[in-house]
Design a protein around this motif. Structure first.
Motif, PDB file in Angstrom:
ATOM      1  N   UNK A   2       0.823  -1.196   0.000  1.00  0.00           N
ATOM      2  CA  UNK A   2       0.000   0.000   0.000  1.00  0.00           C
ATOM      3  C   UNK A   2       0.863   1.256   0.000  1.00  0.00           C
ATOM      4  N   UNK A   3       0.270   2.371  -0.451  1.00  0.00           N
ATOM      5  CA  UNK A   3       1.004   3.641  -0.492  1.00  0.00           C
ATOM      6  C   UNK A   3       1.447   4.078   0.894  1.00  0.00           C
ATOM      7  N   UNK A   4       0.598   3.845   1.900  1.00  0.00           N
ATOM      8  CA  UNK A   4       0.955   4.242   3.268  1.00  0.00           C
ATOM      9  C   UNK A   4       2.149   3.439   3.776  1.00  0.00           C
ATOM     10  N   UNK A   5       2.179   2.136   3.465  1.00  0.00           N
ATOM     11  CA  UNK A   5       3.298   1.298   3.889  1.00  0.00           C
ATOM     12  C   UNK A   5       4.579   1.705   3.156  1.00  0.00           C
ATOM     13  N   UNK A   6       4.449   2.032   1.871  1.00  0.00           N
ATOM     14  CA  UNK A   6       5.601   2.499   1.091  1.00  0.00           C
ATOM     15  C   UNK A   6       6.209   3.741   1.728  1.00  0.00           C
ATOM     16  N   UNK A   7       5.359   4.680   2.119  1.00  0.00           N
ATOM     17  CA  UNK A   7       5.842   5.925   2.742  1.00  0.00           C
ATOM     18  C   UNK A   7       6.529   5.655   4.079  1.00  0.00           C
ATOM     19  N   UNK A   8       5.953   4.742   4.864  1.00  0.00           N
ATOM     20  CA  UNK A   8       6.539   4.401   6.165  1.00  0.00           C
ATOM     21  C   UNK A   8       7.928   3.790   5.985  1.00  0.00           C
ATOM     22  N   UNK A   9       8.034   2.833   5.048  1.00  0.00           N
ATOM     23  CA  UNK A   9       9.325   2.179   4.802  1.00  0.00           C
ATOM     24  C   UNK A   9      10.346   3.186   4.284  1.00  0.00           C
ATOM     25  N   UNK A  10       9.920   4.007   3.315  1.00  0.00           N
ATOM     26  CA  UNK A  10      10.822   4.994   2.746  1.00  0.00           C
ATOM     27  C   UNK A  10      11.356   5.964   3.795  1.00  0.00           C
ATOM     28  N   UNK A  11      10.463   6.494   4.615  1.00  0.00           N
ATOM     29  CA  UNK A  11      10.879   7.446   5.662  1.00  0.00           C
ATOM     30  C   UNK A  11      11.764   6.779   6.710  1.00  0.00           C
ATOM     31  N   UNK A  12      11.428   5.539   7.051  1.00  0.00           N
ATOM     32  CA  UNK A  12      12.213   4.822   8.062  1.00  0.00           C
ATOM     33  C   UNK A  12      13.643   4.592   7.585  1.00  0.00           C
ATOM     34  N   UNK A  13      13.796   4.134   6.343  1.00  0.00           N
ATOM     35  CA  UNK A  13      15.141   3.875   5.826  1.00  0.00           C
ATOM     36  C   UNK A  13      15.898   5.173   5.587  1.00  0.00           C
ATOM     37  N   UNK A  14      15.187   6.227   5.209  1.00  0.00           N
ATOM     38  CA  UNK A  14      15.854   7.530   5.074  1.00  0.00           C
ATOM     39  C   UNK A  14      16.441   7.977   6.404  1.00  0.00           C
ATOM     40  N   UNK A  15      15.690   7.781   7.484  1.00  0.00           N
ATOM     41  CA  UNK A  15      16.169   8.148   8.814  1.00  0.00           C
ATOM     42  C   UNK A  15      17.388   7.311   9.202  1.00  0.00           C
ATOM     43  N   UNK A  16      17.305   6.006   8.947  1.00  0.00           N
ATOM     44  CA  UNK A  16      18.412   5.104   9.274  1.00  0.00           C
ATOM     45  C   UNK A  16      19.662   5.461   8.466  1.00  0.00           C
ATOM     46  N   UNK A  17      19.454   5.961   7.240  1.00  0.00           N
ATOM     47  CA  UNK A  17      20.597   6.249   6.361  1.00  0.00           C
ATOM     48  C   UNK A  17      21.527   7.315   6.936  1.00  0.00           C
ATOM     49  N   UNK A  18      21.024   8.175   7.819  1.00  0.00           N
ATOM     50  CA  UNK A  18      21.870   9.199   8.429  1.00  0.00           C
ATOM     51  C   UNK A  18      22.776   8.620   9.519  1.00  0.00           C
ATOM     52  N   UNK A  19      22.383   7.439  10.016  1.00  0.00           N
ATOM     53  CA  UNK A  19      23.184   6.750  11.037  1.00  0.00           C
ATOM     54  C   UNK A  19      24.060   5.683  10.387  1.00  0.00           C
ATOM     55  N   UNK A  20      23.437   4.885   9.501  1.00  0.00           N
ATOM     56  CA  UNK A  20      24.150   3.793   8.830  1.00  0.00           C
ATOM     57  C   UNK A  20      23.700   3.721   7.371  1.00  0.00           C
ATOM     58  N   UNK A  21      24.309   4.525   6.501  1.00  0.00           N
ATOM     59  CA  UNK A  21      23.870   4.572   5.103  1.00  0.00           C
ATOM     60  C   UNK A  21      23.992   3.229   4.380  1.00  0.00           C
ATOM     61  N   UNK A  22      25.037   2.451   4.698  1.00  0.00           N
ATOM     62  CA  UNK A  22      25.205   1.168   3.999  1.00  0.00           C
ATOM     63  C   UNK A  22      24.127   0.175   4.410  1.00  0.00           C
ATOM     64  N   UNK A  23      23.787   0.149   5.708  1.00  0.00           N
ATOM     65  CA  UNK A  23      22.719  -0.752   6.154  1.00  0.00           C
ATOM     66  C   UNK A  23      21.398  -0.383   5.482  1.00  0.00           C
ATOM     67  N   UNK A  24      21.078   0.901   5.459  1.00  0.00           N
ATOM     68  CA  UNK A  24      19.830   1.358   4.849  1.00  0.00           C
ATOM     69  C   UNK A  24      19.797   1.013   3.369  1.00  0.00           C
ATOM     70  N   UNK A  25      20.925   1.164   2.689  1.00  0.00           N
ATOM     71  CA  UNK A  25      20.998   0.860   1.259  1.00  0.00           C
ATOM     72  C   UNK A  25      20.855  -0.634   1.009  1.00  0.00           C
ATOM     73  N   UNK A  26      21.490  -1.448   1.871  1.00  0.00           N
ATOM     74  CA  UNK A  26      21.361  -2.901   1.738  1.00  0.00           C
ATOM     75  C   UNK A  26      19.919  -3.339   1.935  1.00  0.00           C
ATOM     76  N   UNK A  27      19.257  -2.745   2.910  1.00  0.00           N
ATOM     77  CA  UNK A  27      17.863  -3.084   3.164  1.00  0.00           C
ATOM     78  C   UNK A  27      16.977  -2.670   1.992  1.00  0.00           C
ATOM     79  N   UNK A  28      17.255  -1.499   1.438  1.00  0.00           N
ATOM     80  CA  UNK A  28      16.477  -1.013   0.292  1.00  0.00           C
ATOM     81  C   UNK A  28      16.676  -1.919  -0.919  1.00  0.00           C
TER      82      UNK A  28
END
Length: 275
Positions: A2-28
């Motif tokens: 769903x669009x709401x789930x997509x937004x949640x995942x996107x925002x969550x990984x964006x936030x994580x990327x500021x702490x661990x960009x490689x982990x966030x990228x691997x998850x994406x």
């Protein structure tokens, strides 16, 4: 998803990327390469049960293949993303009447083939395993199945292959990734991280994996069919492939969408492989 789930995942990984960009990228990248579970539905199962089934091994994968025996040339069918061999039922019925020997495979992590991850490069390797076993004269691929079929022929140069058919095939890895990044709303850290991971994994940047560029090296006679109003893969992708392929016939359709499951399309395909 769903669009709401997509937004949640996107925002969550964006936030994580500021702490661990490689982990966030691997998850994406993991999420990108993981198809939603696509089980074979009952109607498809009864159809697939009419074929001889055989599992072939590639690395950690058990590749599900299906054979409908015929006296004519062998046609290999490669389906697209989140699909399975059952999608070919109508075309197979027409090919059977013409006595073709028909083979289909389920892609990695699709249908009855094992695995949890999928990409066009791995798919092309599976196509190579199946082609070695069944020796097809013709390969027909839909969507990423068309891209993988092109990658296969470019990398393995099967001299016995007479014809290729690309139905709604994407051309560029970069375009596919960009659509995914935009859909998920990922930031530049994740986008750049995904590109770096592809380079790390395949020793090539995403821009290298271009069916349009690969088509310059494919001599096999090829039919390209793409709908002008395809909402999944841009029509311009087919134009790029056709422009670079020195031995291709390009047919555009209107109103058949990305699936291209239509009597007119089937006629184009059959006319081509019989010519």
């Amino acid at each position: 998803m769903s669009n709401s789930l997509i937004k949640i995942i996107g925002k969550s990984l964006n936030t994580i990327s500021y702490i661990s960009p490689k982990y966030a990228s691997k998850k994406a990248l993991y999420l990108f390469a993981k198809p939603r579970q696509r089980r074979v539905i009952n109607d498809q199962k009864s159809f697939l049960d009419s074929a001889e089934s055989l599992y072939l091994k590639h690395k950690h994968l058990n590749i599900a293949t299906y054979l409908w025996k015929g006296n004519g040339k062998t046609v290999l069918l490669a389906h697209g993303w989140e699909s399975n061999s059952g999608r070919w039922q109508n075309l197979i019925s027409k090919l059977q009447k013409l006595e073709y020997n028909i083979v289909s495979l389920d892609a990695p992590a699709h249908g009855n083939t094992s695995g949890k991850q999928f990409n066009a490069i791995l798919y092309s390797e599976c196509i190579n395993v199946v082609a070695k076993h069944y020796n097809p004269h013709i390969i027909i691929g839909h969507s990423v199945g068309g891209m993988a079929s092109g990658f296969y022929q470019k990398n393995y140069e099967n001299k016995e292959l007479e014809k290729l058919v690309f139905l709604g095939a994407p051309s560029e890895f970069t375009g596919v990734f960009k659509n995914y990044v935009d859909m998920m709303g990922y930031n530049n850290k994740i986008e750049n991280g995904i590109n770096s991971l592809v380079l790390e994994r395949f020793n090539k940047p995403p821009s290298y994996f271009s069916l349009a560029d690969f088509s310059k090296e494919i001599d096999t006679k090829t039919l390209i069919v793409h709908d002008v109003f395809d909402k999944v893969i841009p029509f311009s992708d087919a134009q790029k492939i056709a422009k670079n392929h020195k031995n291709a016939t390009f047919i555009s359709t209107k109103g058949f969408g990305h699936g291209l499951r239509n009597e007119t399309v089937y006629k184009h395909v059959i006319d081509f492989i019989q010519s």
